[in-house]
Design a protein around this motif. Structure first.
Motif, mmCIF file in Angstrom:
data_model
loop_
_atom_site.group_PDB
_atom_site.id
_atom_site.type_symbol
_atom_site.label_atom_id
_atom_site.label_comp_id
_atom_site.label_asym_id
_atom_site.label_seq_id
_atom_site.Cartn_x
_atom_site.Cartn_y
_atom_site.Cartn_z
ATOM 1 N N THR A 1 -12.737 -2.712 3.471
ATOM 2 C CA THR A 1 -13.467 -1.635 4.123
ATOM 3 C C THR A 1 -12.690 -1.181 5.356
ATOM 4 N N GLN A 2 -12.890 0.071 5.739
ATOM 5 C CA GLN A 2 -12.104 0.660 6.822
ATOM 6 C C GLN A 2 -12.520 0.131 8.189
ATOM 7 N N ALA A 3 -11.516 -0.257 8.978
ATOM 8 C CA ALA A 3 -11.731 -0.693 10.355
ATOM 9 C C ALA A 3 -10.938 0.211 11.290
ATOM 10 N N GLN A 4 -11.170 0.077 12.593
ATOM 11 C CA GLN A 4 -10.409 0.844 13.565
ATOM 12 C C GLN A 4 -9.036 0.195 13.767
ATOM 13 N N GLY A 5 -8.119 0.961 14.354
ATOM 14 C CA GLY A 5 -6.802 0.418 14.638
ATOM 15 C C GLY A 5 -5.931 0.331 13.396
ATOM 16 N N GLU A 6 -4.773 -0.302 13.546
ATOM 17 C CA GLU A 6 -3.852 -0.445 12.423
ATOM 18 C C GLU A 6 -4.374 -1.500 11.469
ATOM 19 N N GLN A 7 -4.328 -1.197 10.172
ATOM 20 C CA GLN A 7 -4.932 -2.086 9.180
ATOM 21 C C GLN A 7 -4.224 -1.941 7.836
ATOM 22 N N VAL A 8 -4.042 -3.059 7.141
ATOM 23 C CA VAL A 8 -3.673 -3.008 5.731
ATOM 24 C C VAL A 8 -4.986 -2.909 4.967
ATOM 25 N N VAL A 9 -5.281 -1.730 4.481
ATOM 26 C CA VAL A 9 -6.585 -1.480 3.865
ATOM 27 C C VAL A 9 -6.584 -1.794 2.371
ATOM 28 N N ALA A 10 -5.382 -1.941 1.795
ATOM 29 C CA ALA A 10 -5.310 -2.278 0.375
ATOM 30 C C ALA A 10 -3.972 -2.932 0.050
ATOM 31 N N ARG A 11 -4.016 -3.835 -0.908
ATOM 32 C CA ARG A 11 -2.799 -4.438 -1.461
ATOM 33 C C ARG A 11 -2.814 -4.164 -2.947
ATOM 34 N N LEU A 12 -1.807 -3.478 -3.437
ATOM 35 C CA LEU A 12 -1.735 -3.086 -4.835
ATOM 36 C C LEU A 12 -0.491 -3.704 -5.456
ATOM 37 N N GLN A 13 -0.658 -4.434 -6.541
ATOM 38 C CA GLN A 13 0.493 -5.054 -7.181
ATOM 39 C C GLN A 13 0.315 -5.119 -8.695
ATOM 40 N N LYS A 14 1.189 -4.410 -9.395
ATOM 41 C CA LYS A 14 1.228 -4.549 -10.837
ATOM 42 C C LYS A 14 1.880 -5.887 -11.166
ATOM 43 N N LYS A 15 1.436 -6.508 -12.219
ATOM 44 C CA LYS A 15 1.944 -7.829 -12.574
ATOM 45 C C LYS A 15 3.456 -7.775 -12.774
ATOM 46 N N GLY A 16 4.156 -8.652 -12.077
ATOM 47 C CA GLY A 16 5.596 -8.732 -12.208
ATOM 48 C C GLY A 16 6.369 -7.762 -11.343
ATOM 49 N N GLU A 17 5.660 -6.931 -10.567
ATOM 50 C CA GLU A 17 6.325 -5.968 -9.705
ATOM 51 C C GLU A 17 6.048 -6.274 -8.239
ATOM 52 N N THR A 18 6.751 -5.567 -7.353
ATOM 53 C CA THR A 18 6.600 -5.789 -5.917
ATOM 54 C C THR A 18 5.276 -5.210 -5.424
ATOM 55 N N ALA A 19 4.616 -5.918 -4.535
ATOM 56 C CA ALA A 19 3.337 -5.462 -3.987
ATOM 57 C C ALA A 19 3.537 -4.256 -3.072
ATOM 58 N N VAL A 20 2.553 -3.355 -3.060
ATOM 59 C CA VAL A 20 2.549 -2.188 -2.183
ATOM 60 C C VAL A 20 1.359 -2.324 -1.234
ATOM 61 N N SER A 21 1.620 -2.240 0.062
ATOM 62 C CA SER A 21 0.551 -2.301 1.054
ATOM 63 C C SER A 21 0.176 -0.895 1.499
ATOM 64 N N VAL A 22 -1.117 -0.593 1.477
ATOM 65 C CA VAL A 22 -1.616 0.694 1.954
ATOM 66 C C VAL A 22 -2.120 0.485 3.376
ATOM 67 N N ARG A 23 -1.525 1.199 4.314
ATOM 68 C CA ARG A 23 -1.854 1.011 5.732
ATOM 69 C C ARG A 23 -2.560 2.237 6.292
ATOM 70 N N THR A 24 -3.476 1.998 7.207
ATOM 71 C CA THR A 24 -4.129 3.087 7.937
ATOM 72 C C THR A 24 -4.064 2.767 9.426
ATOM 73 N N ASN A 25 -4.195 3.793 10.226
ATOM 74 C CA ASN A 25 -4.160 3.603 11.674
ATOM 75 C C ASN A 25 -4.948 4.728 12.339
ATOM 76 N N GLY A 26 -5.845 4.366 13.238
ATOM 77 C CA GLY A 26 -6.598 5.371 13.971
ATOM 78 C C GLY A 26 -7.788 5.951 13.240
ATOM 79 N N LEU A 27 -8.190 5.353 12.124
ATOM 80 C CA LEU A 27 -9.364 5.844 11.396
ATOM 81 C C LEU A 27 -10.622 5.136 11.895
ATOM 82 N N PRO A 28 -11.782 5.762 11.735
ATOM 83 C CA PRO A 28 -13.035 5.165 12.217
ATOM 84 C C PRO A 28 -13.608 4.166 11.224
ATOM 85 N N GLU A 29 -14.603 3.421 11.659
ATOM 86 C CA GLU A 29 -15.305 2.472 10.785
ATOM 87 C C GLU A 29 -16.332 3.246 9.960
#
Length: 226
Positions: free
Chosen positions: A93-121
């Motif tokens: 769930t969305q928090a304030q400040g810098e945050q890794v809001v999601a981690r996405l990884q297909k099996k056998g591939e490198t993980a992708v981090s989705v980052r947000t910054n400055g969004l409201p709760e």
């Protein structure tokens, strides 16, 4: 599932979705920000004079006006799954400040981090919910993500937050900036709205739910001001 996921992506990235969304994420590693289509849409509205003139403006919210949120906490795990196609993939769930809001990884591939910054709760804010989960299958926002994970052959953690705020009450009644967490959770005063009159629901309910409470208020407004 390829064609179905493509259709889902096309809906989220359609011109209408980009125009109406306060923030849009074009790619997982991109920045959540207003899309160009939204900027152009707002500019076109301003060119027409903004709010309609010479009429009485009214509005209703499917969320409460008391500032009481829907109970979804900020910065906590909402849905997590792994299995045939995904590995340790999760959304928060969305928090304030810098945050890794999601981690996405297909099996056998490198993980992708989705980052947000400055969004409201915003996920837990008072307002209309992204479809209230119901017995007939409406999954809610994070619930929809869990269905997609499962459809791709993955096991989803049963500890899931199904839904979240979709249209904050202050947005529905034009009473504040949804980018401001404090404003999202502040009681709404009548004078704070850009509308001539508005009503907020008695509870945070599904977005676009037409209840007797809201419907009666709308009818009375029309009759009394005709």
């Amino acid at each position: 599932m390829g064609p179905e996921l493509l259709k889902f992506s096309q809906l989220l990235n359609s011109p209408a979705a980009k125009q109406m969304s306060r923030w849009h994420l074009a790619k997982p590693n991109g920045t959540a920000e207003p899309a160009q289509e939204r900027a152009a849409f707002l500019k076109a509205l301003d060119a027409l004079g903004g709010w309609p003139r010479g009429v009485r403006t009214i509005g209703v919210a499917n969320g409460v006006g008391t500032g009481t949120g829907n109970g979804v906490k900020a910065g906590v795990s909402a849905v997590r799954g792994e299995g045939d196609s995904l590995q340790d993939t999760w959304l928060q769930t969305q928090a304030q400040g810098e945050q890794v809001v999601a981690r996405l990884q297909k099996k056998g591939e490198t993980a992708v981090s989705v980052r947000t910054n400055g969004l409201p709760e915003i996920d837990g804010a008072p307002g209309g919910l992204f479809t209230m989960p119901t017995a007939n299958g409406d999954p809610g926002s994070f619930g929809l993500a869990s269905l997609l994970m499962a459809a791709l052959g993955n096991t989803v953690d049963p500890e899931i937050i199904l839904t979240s705020c979709f249209i904050p009450a202050i947005s529905a009644v034009a009473a504040g900036d949804i980018a401001d967490t404090e404003a999202l959770y502040k009681p709404i005063a009548q004078k704070a709205s850009a509308l001539d009159a508005f009503i907020c629901a008695s509870s945070n309910e599904g977005h676009t739910t037409m209840t007797e409470e809201l419907g009666s208020w709308i009818v009375n407004e029309i009759v009394e001001n005709s």
